[in-house]
Design a protein around this motif. Structure first.
Motif, PDB file in Angstrom:
ATOM      1  N   GLU B  30      14.410 -39.627 -17.148  1.00  0.00           N
ATOM      2  CA  GLU B  30      14.074 -38.321 -16.583  1.00  0.00           C
ATOM      3  C   GLU B  30      14.250 -38.341 -15.068  1.00  0.00           C
ATOM      4  O   GLU B  30      14.738 -37.385 -14.468  1.00  0.00           O
ATOM      5  CB  GLU B  30      12.636 -37.953 -16.955  1.00  0.00           C
ATOM      6  CG  GLU B  30      12.146 -36.633 -16.398  1.00  0.00           C
ATOM      7  CD  GLU B  30      12.838 -35.430 -17.028  1.00  0.00           C
ATOM      8  OE1 GLU B  30      13.338 -35.563 -18.157  1.00  0.00           O
ATOM      9  OE2 GLU B  30      12.879 -34.369 -16.372  1.00  0.00           O
ATOM     10  N   SER B  33      17.868 -37.825 -14.156  1.00  0.00           N
ATOM     11  CA  SER B  33      18.261 -36.420 -14.279  1.00  0.00           C
ATOM     12  C   SER B  33      17.705 -35.607 -13.130  1.00  0.00           C
ATOM     13  O   SER B  33      18.394 -34.800 -12.519  1.00  0.00           O
ATOM     14  CB  SER B  33      17.736 -35.825 -15.592  1.00  0.00           C
ATOM     15  OG  SER B  33      18.636 -36.066 -16.627  1.00  0.00           O
ATOM     16  N   ASN B  40      15.006 -32.048 -17.006  1.00  0.00           N
ATOM     17  CA  ASN B  40      15.395 -32.305 -18.384  1.00  0.00           C
ATOM     18  C   ASN B  40      14.187 -32.261 -19.313  1.00  0.00           C
ATOM     19  O   ASN B  40      13.542 -33.280 -19.569  1.00  0.00           O
ATOM     20  CB  ASN B  40      16.077 -33.675 -18.438  1.00  0.00           C
ATOM     21  CG  ASN B  40      16.882 -33.861 -19.686  1.00  0.00           C
ATOM     22  OD1 ASN B  40      16.582 -33.240 -20.693  1.00  0.00           O
ATOM     23  ND2 ASN B  40      17.882 -34.694 -19.634  1.00  0.00           N
ATOM     24  N   ALA B  79      22.024 -35.321 -25.372  1.00  0.00           N
ATOM     25  CA  ALA B  79      22.220 -35.112 -23.931  1.00  0.00           C
ATOM     26  C   ALA B  79      23.555 -34.420 -23.660  1.00  0.00           C
ATOM     27  O   ALA B  79      23.670 -33.642 -22.712  1.00  0.00           O
ATOM     28  CB  ALA B  79      22.161 -36.447 -23.198  1.00  0.00           C
ATOM     29  N   GLN B  93      17.634 -24.405 -17.844  1.00  0.00           N
ATOM     30  CA  GLN B  93      17.362 -25.780 -18.272  1.00  0.00           C
ATOM     31  C   GLN B  93      16.103 -25.898 -19.113  1.00  0.00           C
ATOM     32  O   GLN B  93      16.022 -26.740 -20.011  1.00  0.00           O
ATOM     33  CB  GLN B  93      17.261 -26.678 -17.035  1.00  0.00           C
ATOM     34  CG  GLN B  93      18.592 -26.798 -16.319  1.00  0.00           C
ATOM     35  CD  GLN B  93      18.480 -27.439 -14.954  1.00  0.00           C
ATOM     36  OE1 GLN B  93      17.414 -27.848 -14.526  1.00  0.00           O
ATOM     37  NE2 GLN B  93      19.604 -27.520 -14.256  1.00  0.00           N
ATOM     38  N   ARG B 195      26.236 -34.649 -12.161  1.00  0.00           N
ATOM     39  CA  ARG B 195      25.100 -34.225 -12.977  1.00  0.00           C
ATOM     40  C   ARG B 195      25.347 -34.508 -14.461  1.00  0.00           C
ATOM     41  O   ARG B 195      24.439 -34.920 -15.178  1.00  0.00           O
ATOM     42  CB  ARG B 195      24.830 -32.728 -12.767  1.00  0.00           C
ATOM     43  CG  ARG B 195      24.193 -32.429 -11.435  1.00  0.00           C
ATOM     44  CD  ARG B 195      23.828 -30.968 -11.325  1.00  0.00           C
ATOM     45  NE  ARG B 195      23.118 -30.706 -10.079  1.00  0.00           N
ATOM     46  CZ  ARG B 195      22.642 -29.525  -9.739  1.00  0.00           C
ATOM     47  NH1 ARG B 195      22.810 -28.493 -10.539  1.00  0.00           N
ATOM     48  NH2 ARG B 195      22.000 -29.359  -8.609  1.00  0.00           N
ATOM     49  N   VAL B 199      23.005 -36.825 -16.782  1.00  0.00           N
ATOM     50  CA  VAL B 199      22.327 -36.340 -17.993  1.00  0.00           C
ATOM     51  C   VAL B 199      22.691 -37.223 -19.195  1.00  0.00           C
ATOM     52  O   VAL B 199      21.835 -37.585 -20.006  1.00  0.00           O
ATOM     53  CB  VAL B 199      22.674 -34.862 -18.267  1.00  0.00           C
ATOM     54  CG1 VAL B 199      22.195 -34.432 -19.639  1.00  0.00           C
ATOM     55  CG2 VAL B 199      22.050 -33.976 -17.204  1.00  0.00           C
ATOM     56  N   THR B 202      20.863 -40.395 -18.920  1.00  0.00           N
ATOM     57  CA  THR B 202      19.475 -40.116 -19.298  1.00  0.00           C
ATOM     58  C   THR B 202      19.333 -40.165 -20.812  1.00  0.00           C
ATOM     59  O   THR B 202      18.415 -40.789 -21.341  1.00  0.00           O
ATOM     60  CB  THR B 202      19.045 -38.727 -18.787  1.00  0.00           C
ATOM     61  OG1 THR B 202      19.078 -38.746 -17.370  1.00  0.00           O
ATOM     62  CG2 THR B 202      17.659 -38.376 -19.262  1.00  0.00           C
TER      63      THR B 202
END
Lengths: 369, 310
Positions: B30, B33, B40, B79, B93, B195, B199, B202
């Motif tokens: 997390e 992200s 997230n 993800a 989000q 990004r 993600v 993550t």
């Protein structure tokens, strides 16, 4: 000096013409709104049907069964309407919070604590006061308990700017455990072996409507959501909340007391969740069992978004969802499609809703340029 | 106090680590992200997907290693949807995060139902890798230094992330993607690319955490088994304010509380588990109330990056 004299009839003709244009635009806006709301729903059912086919289940038979069990059978529609009561109240609370830009995601604990305290209090109070007074008192207590559980996140957000998603979720975990502690240790019914609170006799619960098993909780839910709709759309208070939600900095410049409004929004939103718990107990279950947590909040969030925070649309979607959930509970037993399928449907709905929103925004932007 | 025997302390510490590692991985994921500006909320779903896939692969192949790979893959799969919808298309989000959590809950429970009906097959015990001199220390040794390799890897990741964030180009690029995405973009680095990668990573980390719960922690998969652990990971990441070591501290604290529950029950102390489960949340709320810090999060957190938009 000459004054341009207008033909009065031409004037009124022009007015009538522009009136028609305005009306047409309003109508097409309404139609668009409905299309934007119904589009994702229809698409979600289609995608869900594909998954059902992949599972070897006939989607037509599945949805026919759900509509039959959740809507067309007498016991089904009664269960559907009864379930709507608590759901509508949670939705009302979410609308207030989301409109004001506050993510109160702690509804589950606010609901449960309201339910547990009311379940403990109501059987005791019936010895001292008439049933109608017990009901009024416990409904108020449920709302207050829910509101109190949001006090710390509210103060932290209003005074310190601490992110409320985190604090409401923390308070939610805390509150779910606390309500279990309350049921298992303090409010335990000594008469049963199952860990649960004392059960409120049926005659002491919220009255049923007419000769059915429908709880009058659904009326409270409907009134709540209509009041919220009116207040948010038509009153100065609602406008203030919407300004805070749209742009908190602008709201400060407009002279609004953002921190007081924030605390107020938390109290209202959480109060509705607490009231929802009270109604679930007083109208439906009569007691709270240990480890009971219907976890309604996260499933109502998509519905409220789908309805674009509109009260009437929310009622329609909560109704649809209730039919779906009552029907699918029965389908789980009969058709072998597990209840979890509803969760998948909700997820698909939410994602398609987001995509529709994005496409709509792109379309509007391209029209503007 | 008869409670404080070596056996009790060992069980307590070992349990804290078993409960804490998934939280650690979720928190680190997390954090990654959030550093790049993606809030997230979907990691609970990624964790559950990881737990399910991890269990399934480990059960089918009889390989713990492949199980963990499968778990990371399961997390990444969820993800990838998040990266596509929230990073690429810029959808909300929080809404998508909730959707992914609900969807993963439903999908894993349903798949498990169709594959195993109501049975819950159990994986074999997982082999541990003792670290020779340290494993012989009383209490600490068996609890900390005689564990499956994945435990050491997870702990090592804390140092790796701390190094990457502070000392490397990538760390700075990650931070910039969350704080001033436009500046990063104008210096020629793709914000959406950074990004998306963050993600996906993550998803892998959180999926690994879920797989740990299923393979090492429980040895079985049960629907909804992550039980809020992903959300605790979000809390840890927010409290840690970008510092991996703080995630470790938080995970240890939550892990200890969760482990205390079972340890006390084993020791015959009759306290409902719910009382102890409240402790970590109460502690964190207490800290927030006392310190009342301003939330120190990346300024572009939660906002989709659209080039040229203001």
């Amino acid at each position: 000096m000459s004054v341009e004299v207008q033909d009065p009839s031409a004037n009124s003709q022009a007015a009538a013409k522009s009136d028609i244009i305005v009306r047409r635009r309003l109508l097409s806006d309404r139609l668009q709104l409905i299309a934007l709301s119904l589009g994702p729903l229809v698409a979600a059912i289609l995608v869900a049907s594909l998954i059902l086919i992949a599972m070897g289940v006939d989607p037509v038979a599945y949805y026919t069964y759900i509509v039959n069990r959740g809507l067309l059978s007498p016991s089904g529609i009664e269960a559907t309407l009864t379930r709507m009561g608590p759901l509508l109240l949670i939705a009302a609370g979410l609308i207030v919070a989301f409109r004001a830009g506050i993510w109160n995601l702690g509804g589950d604990a606010q609901f449960l604590l309201g339910a547990v305290v009311v379940a403990a209090l109501a059987p005791v109070l019936t010895a001292y006061m008439p049933v109608w007074l017990v009901l009024i008192v416990t409904l108020i207590v449920g709302a207050i308990i829910g509101a109190l559980w949001s006090l710390v996140p509210a103060l932290l957000r209003a005074r310190q700017g601490v992110n409320e998603i985190i604090t409401t979720m923390m308070m939610s975990f805390l509150g779910i455990s606390l309500s279990n502690v309350l049921v298992k240790i303090f409010f335990l019914d000594p008469a049963t072996n199952v860990p649960q609170t004392r059960t409120l006799p049926v005659e002491d619960r919220l009255p049923r409507l007419f000769d059915t098993t429908i709880s009058s909780g659904v009326l409270i839910g409907l009134v709540a959501i209509l009041v919220v709709h009116y207040v948010m759309a038509k009153t100065a208070f609602g406008l203030k909340l919407r300004i805070v939600g749209a742009n908190a900095k602008a709201a400060v410049h407009a002279g609004l007391s953002v921190s007081a409004l924030t605390i107020g929004v938390f109290a209202i939103s959480a109060g509705f969740s607490g009231l929802s718990g009270a109604i679930a107990v007083l109208g439906q279950y009569g007691n709270v069992r240990a480890d009971w947590n219907p976890a309604y909040t996260l499933t109502i969030v998509p519905l409220v978004f789908l309805a674009r925070f509109n009260g009437f649309a929310t009622i329609a979607y909560v109704f649809l969802f209730s039919v779906l959930s009552i029907g699918s509970e029965s389908a789980a037993r009969r058709l072998g499609v597990p209840n979890y399928f509803t969760l998948v449907t909700m997820a698909i709905l939410l994602i398609l809703l987001g995509i529709t929103e994005m496409l709509d925004q792109k379309r509007r932007e391209s029209r503007r340029t | 106090m008869t409670l404080l025997t070596a056996a009790f302390l060992t069980a307590l510490l070992a349990g804290a680590i078993t409960a804490g590692i998934p939280l650690l991985l979720a928190g680190l994921g997390e954090q990654l992200s959030e550093k790049t500006g993606v809030l997230n909320i979907g990691i609970e779903g990624m964790m559950l997907a990881g737990a399910y896939m991890g269990f399934l692969v480990a059960w089918k192949t009889d390989s713990v290693f492949l199980g963990f790979v499968g778990g990371a893959g399961g997390g990444m799969l969820v993800a990838a949807i998040m990266a596509l919808l929230c990073v690429r298309f810029g959808l909300n989000q929080i809404v998508i995060g909730i959707a992914l959590t609900l969807g993963a809950e439903g999908a894993t429970a349903m798949l498990h139902y169709f594959q195993f009906a109501q049975t819950y097959p159990r994986l074999g015990a997982i082999a541990s890798l003792p670290i020779p001199p340290l494993a012989n220390i009383p209490v600490l040794g068996p609890a900390l230094f005689n564990r499956p390799p994945i435990v050491y890897i997870a702990l090592l990741l804390v140092a790796v992330f701390a190094y990457v964030y502070r000392k490397t180009y990538w760390g700075i690029a990650l931070q910039a993607a969350g704080d001033k995405p436009a500046a990063l973009d104008s210096s020629g680095v793709s914000v959406l690319g950074i990004r998306s990668v963050a993600v996906l990573l993550t998803g892998a980390l959180v999926g690994l955490g879920g797989a740990f719960m299923a393979i090492v922690g429980a040895g079985i998969f049960v629907p909804f088994m992550t039980n809020g652990n992903g959300f605790i990971g979000i809390v840890l990441a927010m409290l840690a304010r970008g510092r991996p070591l703080w995630v470790l501290g938080g995970a240890a604290m939550f892990g200890a509380c969760l482990s205390l529950t079972t340890a006390l029950q084993v020791a015959g102390v009759d306290i409902p588990t719910d009382v102890i489960q409240m402790l970590p949340f109460a502690a964190v709320m207490g800290v927030l109330v006392m310190l009342g810090r301003k939330a120190n999060l990346p300024s572009a957190l939660g906002a989709a990056y659209v080039r040229g938009a203001r």
